[in-house]
Design a protein around this motif. Structure first.
Motif, short mmCIF file in Angstrom:
data_model
loop_
_atom_site.label_atom_id
_atom_site.label_comp_id
_atom_site.label_asym_id
_atom_site.label_seq_id
_atom_site.Cartn_x
_atom_site.Cartn_y
_atom_site.Cartn_z
N LEU A 170 44.14 35.57 29.69
CA LEU A 170 44.77 35.59 31.01
C LEU A 170 44.15 34.48 31.85
CD1 LEU A 170 44.73 39.43 31.68
CD2 LEU A 170 46.64 38.07 30.83
N TRP A 171 44.99 33.67 32.48
CA TRP A 171 44.49 32.56 33.29
C TRP A 171 43.89 33.09 34.58
CZ3 TRP A 171 46.41 30.40 38.05
CH2 TRP A 171 45.79 29.20 38.41
N ASP A 172 42.79 32.46 35.01
CA ASP A 172 42.12 32.87 36.25
C ASP A 172 41.81 31.61 37.06
OD1 ASP A 172 40.42 35.48 37.37
OD2 ASP A 172 39.62 33.54 37.99
N ASP A 173 42.23 31.55 38.31
CA ASP A 173 42.02 30.34 39.12
C ASP A 173 40.60 30.23 39.65
OD1 ASP A 173 42.28 32.50 40.87
OD2 ASP A 173 43.12 31.24 42.47
N GLN A 174 39.77 31.24 39.44
CA GLN A 174 38.41 31.22 39.96
C GLN A 174 37.35 30.98 38.87
OE1 GLN A 174 37.81 31.42 43.25
NE2 GLN A 174 40.02 31.57 43.56
N GLY A 175 37.77 30.96 37.62
CA GLY A 175 36.77 30.80 36.56
C GLY A 175 37.42 30.69 35.21
N PRO A 176 36.67 30.98 34.15
CA PRO A 176 37.21 30.85 32.79
C PRO A 176 38.28 31.89 32.52
CG PRO A 176 35.05 31.89 32.75
CD PRO A 176 35.26 31.42 34.16
N PRO A 177 39.09 31.70 31.49
CA PRO A 177 40.13 32.69 31.14
C PRO A 177 39.53 34.05 30.84
CG PRO A 177 40.48 30.63 29.96
CD PRO A 177 39.13 30.52 30.61
N SER A 184 42.75 39.34 27.39
CA SER A 184 43.93 40.15 27.68
C SER A 184 43.82 41.49 26.97
CB SER A 184 45.19 39.41 27.19
OG SER A 184 45.16 39.27 25.78
N GLY A 185 44.81 42.33 27.17
CA GLY A 185 44.83 43.61 26.48
C GLY A 185 44.06 44.70 27.18
#
Length: 319
Positions: free
Chosen positions: A296-303, A306-307
Motif C-alpha cells: 500500500l502506498w504511503d505519502d509519509q514513508g515507505p510502502p 497489504s492484507g
C-alpha cells in the motif's frame, strides 16, 4: 466450500525467465489448443506440440483459431501473443509479466516523468549504438543526426555487400507488396524484431508505451528497444533475403531473423539492456524479482504491507 474451478495459476518461480527463452514461433492456418502445459497446433498434416513456457512470443497469422484454454496457457506462461496479418503486420495482445514486482515499471515511469531522467536513458540507448563514444553531453538533436547517419551508412554497406540496389526506405504499411523486395524484407524483419522486443518488455513488466526516444504511441518503448538491434539483426537479414531472390519474402525473412535472434542470444541481451537502462545501479545478476507481494502506498514513508486493516480499533471509521 469448493475452490475456484480450473487449473491453479502459475507462480513466477515455475516459469522460464525471459533471458532463458528461445525466440518466437509463427503459426498460420491451424487450430491452437492446449495439451497439459504445452500448446498444440493442428492442421491437416497432424499435430505439433509447442513448449510455450520456453517461447518469447507466439505470432498468430491468417487462418489461425485459438481456444480459450490455449490463451489461458499463453497468458499464464508470460509469452506475448501477437496476431499478425498476411505478411506479419499489426500487434494486438500480450500476456502478463513473468515477474510480479513493479520495480522496473516504477523505475521506467520515474525516468519517463523527469526531463533529466528521460534524457539520461535516451543517451544511454544511443551509447549502446555507439560503443566507445561519449554521448553524455550530446543533445537529442545531435544524437538523432548521428543515428540517422549510422543507419544510412548501414543500408549502403549491406547493399554493397549483397549487390542489392538500394535507394531509400520506402514502404506502405497498408500495402506490403507495393514496395520492392528489400523494402518488403525490411518490413518483415522489423516486425519480427518488434515482436521480440515487446515480448521481453511485457515479460519484465515494463510499459510498452513509455518511450524515451519515441513518444506518443502505445509501443514507443518497443521501438526504442528494437532500434538497439535493428542494424545488427533486421537490416542484414533483409538484404540477404533480397539478394537471394526469395519467392516467399515474408516467410524466409521471419526464419532468418528467428535464427539470428537465437544465434545472438537477443532475448538475454534485450532483458539485460532494459534492466541496465532503467536501473543502472543494480547488479547484472539480480533476480527477476519473483516476489508476489502487494504493498500500500504511503505519502509519509515507505510502502506498507497489504492484507491487513489499518483502522484504529478505538476510533469510529472515517467513512
Amino acid at each position: 466450500m469448493k475452490g475456484n474451478p480450473g487449473a491453479s495459476p502459475t507462480r513466477p518461480r515455475e516459469l522460464v525467465r525471459a533471458t532463458d527463452r528461445i525466440s518466437f514461433i509463427y503459426l498460420e492456418r491451424c487450430t491452437i489448443h492446449r495439451d497439459g502445459n504445452a500448446l498444440t497446433a493442428t492442421d491437416d498434416r497432424g499435430v505439433v506440440h509447442i513448449p510455450t513456457a520456453a517461447v518469447g512470443a507466439v505470432l498468430l497469422g491468417p487462418g489461425t483459431r485459438v481456444t480459450h484454454q490455449a490463451m489461458l496457457l499463453i497468458g499464464e506462461s508470460g509469452a506475448t501473443t501477437v496476431w499478425v496479418g498476411e505478411h506479419g503486420v499489426r500487434y494486438y495482445a500480450h500476456g502478463r509479466p513473468l515477474g510480479r514486482s513493479s520495480r522496473l515499471l516504477d523505475a521506467q515511469a520515474r525516468a519517463f516523468a523527469s526531463r533529466d531522467g528521460r534524457l539520461a536513458v535516451a543517451r544511454a540507448m544511443y551509447a549502446i549504438r555507439f560503443p566507445g563514444e561519449d554521448t553524455s553531453k550530446l543533445t537529442m538533436q545531435q544524437l538523432r543526426g548521428r543515428e540517422g547517419a549510422r543507419v544510412r551508412r548501414c543500408y549502403r554497406e549491406h547493399a554493397s555487400r549483397t549487390g542489392v540496389e538500394w535507394s531509400r526506405r520506402d514502404y506502405d504499411p497498408n500495402d506490403f507488396a507495393a514496395s520492392d523486395d528489400v523494402n518488403q524484407a525490411l518490413s518483415a524483419a522489423t516486425t519480427c524484431l518488434y515482436g521480440v522486443a515487446h515480448a521481453v518488455i511485457a515479460a519484465l513488466g515494463c510499459s510498452p508505451g513509455l518511450g524515451f526516444i519515441h513518444t506518443g504511441h502505445d509501443r514507443s518503448f518497443v521501438y526504442d528497444v528494437a532500434d538497439l538491434y535493428k542494424a545488427e539483426v533486421a537490416i542484414p537479414a533483409a538484404f540477404d533475403i533480397a539478394a537471394a531472390g526469395s519467392g516467399d519474402i515474408a516467410g524466409d525473412t521471419r526464419r532468418l531473423v528467428r535464427d539470428a535472434v537465437v544465434r545472438e542470444k537477443l532475448l538475454t541481451r534485450c532483458a539485460q539492456d532494459i534492466k541496465s537502462l532503467l536501473l543502472p545501479d543494480a547488479g547484472p545478476e539480480e533476480p527477476e524479482w519473483e516476489g508476489d507481494v502487494v504493498y500500500l502506498w504511503d505519502d509519509q514513508g515507505p510502502p506498507l504491507a497489504s492484507g491487513q486493516s489499518y483502522a484504529e480499533l478505538d476510533e469510529d471509521p472515517p467513512w
